[in-house]
Write a protein that holds these residues in place. Structure first.
Motif, PDB file in Angstrom:
ATOM      1  N   LEU A 103      36.872 -88.664  32.473  1.00  0.00           N
ATOM      2  CA  LEU A 103      36.571 -89.726  31.516  1.00  0.00           C
ATOM      3  C   LEU A 103      37.500 -89.632  30.309  1.00  0.00           C
ATOM      4  CD1 LEU A 103      32.658 -89.791  31.525  1.00  0.00           C
ATOM      5  CD2 LEU A 103      34.175 -91.672  32.184  1.00  0.00           C
ATOM      6  N   ALA A 104      37.683 -88.436  29.765  1.00  0.00           N
ATOM      7  CA  ALA A 104      38.560 -88.260  28.612  1.00  0.00           C
ATOM      8  C   ALA A 104      40.005 -88.604  28.956  1.00  0.00           C
ATOM      9  CB  ALA A 104      38.463 -86.828  28.093  1.00  0.00           C
ATOM     10  N   ALA A 105      40.441 -88.203  30.149  1.00  0.00           N
ATOM     11  CA  ALA A 105      41.815 -88.502  30.571  1.00  0.00           C
ATOM     12  C   ALA A 105      42.049 -89.998  30.685  1.00  0.00           C
ATOM     13  CB  ALA A 105      42.101 -87.818  31.909  1.00  0.00           C
ATOM     14  N   ALA A 106      41.074 -90.720  31.240  1.00  0.00           N
ATOM     15  CA  ALA A 106      41.239 -92.154  31.441  1.00  0.00           C
ATOM     16  C   ALA A 106      41.098 -92.932  30.145  1.00  0.00           C
ATOM     17  CB  ALA A 106      40.225 -92.659  32.468  1.00  0.00           C
ATOM     18  N   VAL A 107      40.194 -92.501  29.277  1.00  0.00           N
ATOM     19  CA  VAL A 107      39.951 -93.225  28.026  1.00  0.00           C
ATOM     20  C   VAL A 107      41.036 -92.946  26.997  1.00  0.00           C
ATOM     21  CG1 VAL A 107      38.409 -93.401  26.028  1.00  0.00           C
ATOM     22  CG2 VAL A 107      37.460 -93.405  28.346  1.00  0.00           C
ATOM     23  N   THR A 112      42.359 -82.509  26.707  1.00  0.00           N
ATOM     24  CA  THR A 112      42.494 -81.144  26.206  1.00  0.00           C
ATOM     25  C   THR A 112      41.765 -80.895  24.892  1.00  0.00           C
ATOM     26  OG1 THR A 112      44.553 -81.600  25.006  1.00  0.00           O
ATOM     27  CG2 THR A 112      44.735 -80.962  27.327  1.00  0.00           C
ATOM     28  N   LEU A 113      41.222 -81.939  24.270  1.00  0.00           N
ATOM     29  CA  LEU A 113      40.427 -81.733  23.063  1.00  0.00           C
ATOM     30  C   LEU A 113      39.056 -81.245  23.499  1.00  0.00           C
ATOM     31  CD1 LEU A 113      41.486 -84.900  21.030  1.00  0.00           C
ATOM     32  CD2 LEU A 113      42.202 -82.530  20.655  1.00  0.00           C
ATOM     33  N   LEU A 114      38.872 -79.934  23.478  1.00  0.00           N
ATOM     34  CA  LEU A 114      37.732 -79.317  24.149  1.00  0.00           C
ATOM     35  C   LEU A 114      37.135 -78.199  23.311  1.00  0.00           C
ATOM     36  CD1 LEU A 114      36.009 -78.679  26.752  1.00  0.00           C
ATOM     37  CD2 LEU A 114      37.906 -77.213  27.466  1.00  0.00           C
ATOM     38  N   VAL A 115      35.805 -78.219  23.200  1.00  0.00           N
ATOM     39  CA  VAL A 115      35.056 -77.096  22.632  1.00  0.00           C
ATOM     40  C   VAL A 115      34.239 -76.500  23.772  1.00  0.00           C
ATOM     41  CG1 VAL A 115      33.282 -76.369  20.999  1.00  0.00           C
ATOM     42  CG2 VAL A 115      34.905 -78.184  20.364  1.00  0.00           C
ATOM     43  N   GLN A 116      34.506 -75.227  24.098  1.00  0.00           N
ATOM     44  CA  GLN A 116      33.766 -74.564  25.163  1.00  0.00           C
ATOM     45  C   GLN A 116      32.563 -73.863  24.572  1.00  0.00           C
ATOM     46  OE1 GLN A 116      34.164 -74.490  28.693  1.00  0.00           O
ATOM     47  NE2 GLN A 116      32.102 -73.690  28.319  1.00  0.00           N
ATOM     48  N   GLY A 117      31.373 -74.328  24.938  1.00  0.00           N
ATOM     49  CA  GLY A 117      30.168 -73.775  24.371  1.00  0.00           C
ATOM     50  C   GLY A 117      29.780 -72.434  24.984  1.00  0.00           C
ATOM     51  N   THR A 118      29.505 -71.460  24.120  1.00  0.00           N
ATOM     52  CA  THR A 118      28.975 -70.152  24.527  1.00  0.00           C
ATOM     53  C   THR A 118      27.980 -69.714  23.458  1.00  0.00           C
ATOM     54  OG1 THR A 118      30.563 -68.775  23.325  1.00  0.00           O
ATOM     55  CG2 THR A 118      31.229 -69.560  25.508  1.00  0.00           C
ATOM     56  N   ALA A 119      27.296 -68.613  23.730  1.00  0.00           N
ATOM     57  CA  ALA A 119      26.370 -68.085  22.734  1.00  0.00           C
ATOM     58  C   ALA A 119      27.095 -67.643  21.471  1.00  0.00           C
ATOM     59  CB  ALA A 119      25.586 -66.913  23.326  1.00  0.00           C
ATOM     60  N   GLY A 120      28.398 -67.404  21.570  1.00  0.00           N
ATOM     61  CA  GLY A 120      29.162 -66.953  20.406  1.00  0.00           C
ATOM     62  C   GLY A 120      30.020 -68.022  19.767  1.00  0.00           C
ATOM     63  N   THR A 121      29.850 -69.276  20.158  1.00  0.00           N
ATOM     64  CA  THR A 121      30.653 -70.351  19.569  1.00  0.00           C
ATOM     65  C   THR A 121      30.337 -70.484  18.084  1.00  0.00           C
ATOM     66  OG1 THR A 121      30.720 -71.577  21.647  1.00  0.00           O
ATOM     67  CG2 THR A 121      31.182 -72.814  19.639  1.00  0.00           C
ATOM     68  N   PRO A 122      31.337 -70.349  17.206  1.00  0.00           N
ATOM     69  CA  PRO A 122      31.072 -70.429  15.761  1.00  0.00           C
ATOM     70  C   PRO A 122      31.104 -71.878  15.278  1.00  0.00           C
ATOM     71  CG  PRO A 122      33.362 -69.895  16.122  1.00  0.00           C
ATOM     72  CD  PRO A 122      32.733 -69.998  17.483  1.00  0.00           C
TER      73      PRO A 122
END
Length: 368
Positions: A103-107, A112-122
């Motif tokens: 979806l991001a590629a087509a729109v 590549t504008l990405l936030v990878q969620g983890t328990a340590g994401t600040p």
């Protein structure tokens, strides 16, 4: 200039969607004469066509990226054309990340504008951070500020992705509330704010069955339009998905095509579906369900690993002996309970099924 690669000209192991399917996106843009929202590379119709596949007027074949109900894709795309963010919700293996990337590629032409969620994401991953060397040398200023992918998307009018939103701590999640409701990101240290440019939107993914997740606050959930991605409705649909992705991965890994692999793919899918649903395909025999999810993504991994075994240590033909170990590893996550589930399934279902004797023997050889 290589904007998404490593800058060396080397072939990426896993190209971004906008690079891997650049020819399709270019053909769609050329054929697309429908209205486009501000800063969209394609119209909503063309974005949906890119996801679902089709044949263009010039004969270009657009491969399906998502195999499932068309309405799901249409609702997702139309959400991105509004001021509401999109939440893709589902169990593991329902292609949430895959759909969000495409979806991001087509729109926006950029996934590549990405936030990878983890328990340590600040919180800095959602808002902004600081280059402390410049901060100490020159004091607070724009040149010392390090924008997050969310801030960059706001400034550029692009689509940003937040993967595994419910893995992010609740206080960091809530940093999105002002961004999604007011379309602004305050920078109190500078007495400034970043206002979102038209075209900005956010796609988040979340797993609704995983452990160790943080529920979304009602205030944040209201900022999203939620689209639930289901597991494939039929065995044929799941076989189609696995076959397509295995073919793509095989070509990326330079694995030789395996003749007549479809029969083994269907066997893997059948095993996964029966154990996942707790009943055999004909509805006659109930089976115990293991602790793992046995998702479509795991079936793809099992088959791809089997193809590698067949190519490097066999005759290139995918056989039960190539997939048995992978299936055992996917099913038996809890060594005690899951092993009992698997043994009962082998003896009650696999052993008695016509044409599955080779598979039964292969499974018995790799584990008790």
């Amino acid at each position: 200039m290589d904007t998404h690669g490593n800058g060396t000209g080397a072939q990426a192991l896993r190209p971004h969607a906008e690079d891997a399917f650049a020819h399709e996106l270019k053909a769609l843009a050329a054929a697309d004469d429908r209205p486009r929202p501000p800063r969209w590379k394609l119209s909503p119709w063309a974005v949906a066509t890119y996801l679902l596949g089709g044949t263009l007027a010039d004969g270009t074949a657009v491969t399906p990226k998502y195999v499932g109900p068309r309405r799901i894709v249409e609702v997702a795309v139309s959400t991105l054309a509004t001021d509401r963010a999109l939440l893709l919700l589902g169990v593991p293996g329902t292609a949430k990340t895959w759909v969000s990337e495409h979806l991001a590629a087509a729109v926006s032409g950029d996934s590549t504008l990405l936030v990878q969620g983890t328990a340590g994401t600040p919180e800095e991953a959602v808002r902004y951070g600081w280059d402390y060397a410049r901060l100490l040398a020159r004091g607070p200023g724009r040149e010392a500020l390090v924008p997050s992918p969310v801030m960059r998307a706001m400034a550029e009018g692009a689509t940003v992705r937040v993967e595994e939103l419910t893995r992010i701590p609740a206080d960091v999640q809530d940093a999105l509330i002002t961004i999604l409701s007011e379309k602004t990101l305050p920078i109190p240290e500078l007495g400034e704010e970043v206002q979102a440019v038209r075209g900005f939107n956010l796609i988040a993914t979340a797993n609704d069955r995983d452990r160790g997740v943080n529920d979304l606050s009602s205030a944040l959930r209201r900022r999203f339009n939620t689209v639930v991605l289901p597991l494939p409705a039929t065995a044929d649909a799941e076989v189609d998905i696995v076959a397509r992705r295995v073919d793509q991965l095989g070509r990326a890994l330079d694995l030789p095509p395996a003749p007549d692999a479809l029969a083994e793919i269907r066997r893997v899918v059948t095993v996964f579906r029966e154990l996942r649903e707790g009943v055999t395909g004909d509805g006659r025999t109930k089976v115990k369900t293991p602790s793992g999810t046995l998702s479509t993504a795991e079936a793809i991994s099992v088959v791809t690993h089997g193809l590698a075994l067949a190519a490097h240590f066999g005759d290139g033909v995918l056989r039960p002996s190539d997939t048995a170990a992978g299936i055992l590893g996917a099913v038996v996550r809890d060594p005690a309970a899951d092993r009992v589930v698997w043994q009962e399934y082998l003896e009650a279902v696999v052993r008695e099924r016509d044409g599955w004797q080779d598979f039964y023997r292969a499974c018995r050889e790799v584990g008790p």
